[in-house]
Design an enzyme around this catalytic site. Structure first.
Site, PDB file in Angstrom:
ATOM      1  N   ARG A   1      38.543  37.962  42.724  1.00 29.68           N
ATOM      2  CA  ARG A   1      38.402  38.244  44.154  1.00 29.68           C
ATOM      3  C   ARG A   1      37.555  39.499  44.368  1.00 29.68           C
ATOM      4  O   ARG A   1      36.656  39.516  45.214  1.00 29.68           O
ATOM      5  CB  ARG A   1      39.792  38.417  44.772  1.00 29.68           C
ATOM      6  CG  ARG A   1      39.825  38.633  46.290  1.00 29.68           C
ATOM      7  CD  ARG A   1      41.282  38.678  46.734  1.00 29.68           C
ATOM      8  NE  ARG A   1      41.448  38.858  48.172  1.00 29.68           N
ATOM      9  CZ  ARG A   1      41.580  40.017  48.784  1.00 29.68           C
ATOM     10  NH1 ARG A   1      41.531  41.153  48.083  1.00 29.68           N
ATOM     11  NH2 ARG A   1      41.760  40.084  50.094  1.00 29.68           N
TER      12      ARG A   1
ATOM     13  N   HIS B   1      36.739  41.207  54.999  1.00 26.15           N
ATOM     14  CA  HIS B   1      37.414  40.557  56.129  1.00 26.15           C
ATOM     15  C   HIS B   1      36.492  40.341  57.330  1.00 26.15           C
ATOM     16  O   HIS B   1      36.834  40.662  58.453  1.00 26.15           O
ATOM     17  CB  HIS B   1      38.664  41.352  56.525  1.00 26.15           C
ATOM     18  CG  HIS B   1      39.671  41.439  55.426  1.00 26.15           C
ATOM     19  ND1 HIS B   1      40.382  40.349  54.990  1.00 26.15           N
ATOM     20  CD2 HIS B   1      40.051  42.485  54.652  1.00 26.15           C
ATOM     21  CE1 HIS B   1      41.168  40.712  53.990  1.00 26.15           C
ATOM     22  NE2 HIS B   1      40.974  41.996  53.759  1.00 26.15           N
TER      23      HIS B   1
ATOM     24  N   GLN C   1      43.746  47.899  49.268  1.00 18.59           N
ATOM     25  CA  GLN C   1      42.719  48.749  48.669  1.00 18.59           C
ATOM     26  C   GLN C   1      42.609  50.077  49.406  1.00 18.59           C
ATOM     27  O   GLN C   1      42.778  50.145  50.616  1.00 18.59           O
ATOM     28  CB  GLN C   1      41.374  48.021  48.694  1.00 18.59           C
ATOM     29  CG  GLN C   1      40.418  48.522  47.636  1.00 18.59           C
ATOM     30  CD  GLN C   1      39.346  47.505  47.302  1.00 18.59           C
ATOM     31  OE1 GLN C   1      39.545  46.313  47.453  1.00 18.59           O
ATOM     32  NE2 GLN C   1      38.203  47.977  46.845  1.00 18.59           N
TER      33      GLN C   1
ATOM     34  N   GLN D   1      41.946  34.304  54.439  1.00 20.21           N
ATOM     35  CA  GLN D   1      42.141  35.762  54.491  1.00 20.21           C
ATOM     36  C   GLN D   1      40.885  36.536  54.083  1.00 20.21           C
ATOM     37  O   GLN D   1      40.656  37.651  54.550  1.00 20.21           O
ATOM     38  CB  GLN D   1      43.317  36.124  53.569  1.00 20.21           C
ATOM     39  CG  GLN D   1      43.757  37.568  53.616  1.00 20.21           C
ATOM     40  CD  GLN D   1      43.933  38.139  52.217  1.00 20.21           C
ATOM     41  OE1 GLN D   1      42.985  38.160  51.435  1.00 20.21           O
ATOM     42  NE2 GLN D   1      45.136  38.566  51.912  1.00 20.21           N
TER      43      GLN D   1
ATOM     44  N   SER E   1      46.067  42.715  52.743  1.00 23.25           N
ATOM     45  CA  SER E   1      44.870  42.220  52.066  1.00 23.25           C
ATOM     46  C   SER E   1      45.199  41.840  50.618  1.00 23.25           C
ATOM     47  O   SER E   1      45.975  40.914  50.399  1.00 23.25           O
ATOM     48  CB  SER E   1      43.739  43.251  52.153  1.00 23.25           C
ATOM     49  OG  SER E   1      42.519  42.705  51.718  1.00 23.25           O
ATOM     50  N   LEU E   2      44.672  42.559  49.615  1.00 24.23           N
ATOM     51  CA  LEU E   2      44.997  42.211  48.232  1.00 24.23           C
ATOM     52  C   LEU E   2      46.508  42.262  47.990  1.00 24.23           C
ATOM     53  O   LEU E   2      47.043  41.566  47.120  1.00 24.23           O
ATOM     54  CB  LEU E   2      44.271  43.132  47.250  1.00 24.23           C
ATOM     55  CG  LEU E   2      44.906  44.495  46.961  1.00 24.23           C
ATOM     56  CD1 LEU E   2      45.859  44.460  45.777  1.00 24.23           C
ATOM     57  CD2 LEU E   2      43.849  45.542  46.727  1.00 24.23           C
TER      58      LEU E   2
END
Length: 311
Positions: A119, A203, A9, A252, A94-95
């Site tokens: 998500r 996170h 992101q 995660q 991440s994503l």
């Protein structure tokens, strides 16, 4: 030995994917399939904005994934790429880990889009707006960042969210604690601390409700076999077992993105060339983290054509 990596992101921008869609039916098919899977005109938001709509976490996450997979599909269709033949590993920030798993055929494209939409929604809903925050620390290694986070917490959540490279670490947690951390940066020998324009504290333990939501979603839509091994965010280690992948994807959401360590581990595993698809964010981090590893960012049709000739 090559690794293909996928951005997270913050790499979204209005106009993303437009040139690819105009030049290639393979890219258009990706954007159409994602739109159908989500039941929304996501590609119209990618193409025309407004920026506020694209930046919404629930839109940004599937959009960034779709753009990167479109680059991959064009490489496959027009460049003759077979990822399993050319990649030793995949990884994503991440994503981007979901994008990497889609690239490795562990998830289908439609399922990946739906998982990322959920998500994004779950991460946004986990913490009321204004309660959480994130900050980037420039000129901070992981030891300085951890010491600062510990000092600023004062009983609240303030933790390392992303260890991006040797000079860039991101903190996440309660806004009051993050503001305290920004105010203390000089005391810890850190060059600068800046609040990030994000809508939730990703996170960190405050994301536990989102982790619970993803555990349920991934139980319904578990990953399948990986055609290419994954370097996982939360372990900075190789994983190939689908059940382990599923567990790590849940972890995660609240866990640290260990990107710097992943770059080091990829090099130690023999990776000589890292190829970032769909962005120009991760390649510089890898360059700052390890020496003697070549990096290539592939975003445009010209980038795709150049890489296809090389591969």
């Amino acid at each position: 030995m090559r690794a293909f990596v996928f951005p997270g992101q913050g790499s979204q921008k209005v106009g993303m994917g437009v040139d690819l869609a105009e030049a290639s039916s393979a890219a258009r098919e990706v954007f159409e399939e994602v739109d159908d899977a989500l039941g929304q005109k996501l590609f119209a938001i990618m193409r025309e904005g407004p920026d506020e709509a694209l930046t919404l976490t629930e839109n940004a996450q599937p959009a960034i994934m779709a753009n990167a997979i479109a680059v991959l599909r064009v490489l496959e269709k027009e460049g003759g790429l077979v990822l399993a033949d050319k990649a030793g590993f995949v990884a994503g920030h991440s994503l981007g880990e979901y994008t990497a798993l889609c690239a490795a055929s562990a998830f289908g494209l439609a399922d990946t889009a739906r998982l990322l939409k959920l998500r994004g929604q779950a991460m946004q809903a986990a913490v009321p707006v204004g309660i959480g925050a994130m900050a980037v620390l420039l000129g901070a290694d992981i030891e300085k960042a951890q010491a600062l986070a510990d000092a600023a917490a004062e009983g609240e959540v303030c933790t390392v969210a992303n260890d991006n490279d040797p000079g860039q670490v991101v903190l996440s947690g309660h806004k009051v604690a993050i503001d305290r951390a920004i105010g203390l940066v000089k005391d810890f020998g850190i060059k600068r601390g800046m609040a990030l324009p994000v809508s939730a504290p990703f996170h960190c333990p405050l994301m536990q409700p989102a982790a619970d939501a993803m555990a349920e979603a991934l139980a319904r839509t578990p990953p399948g076999l990986l055609r290419v091994a994954l370097f996982a965010n939360v372990t900075a280690a190789v994983v190939t077992d689908p059940a382990e992948v599923q567990r790590l994807l849940v972890e995660q959401v609240t866990g640290r993105v260990r990107w710097r360590e992943s770059a080091v581990a990829m090099k130690e595993a023999g990776v000589e060339h890292v190829i970032e698809l769909g962005g120009k964010v991760l390649a510089p981090m890898i360059t700052r983290s390890v020496e003697d590893v070549r990096v290539t960012s592939v975003v445009t049709m010209a980038d795709i054509e150049a890489l296809a000739k090389e591969l």
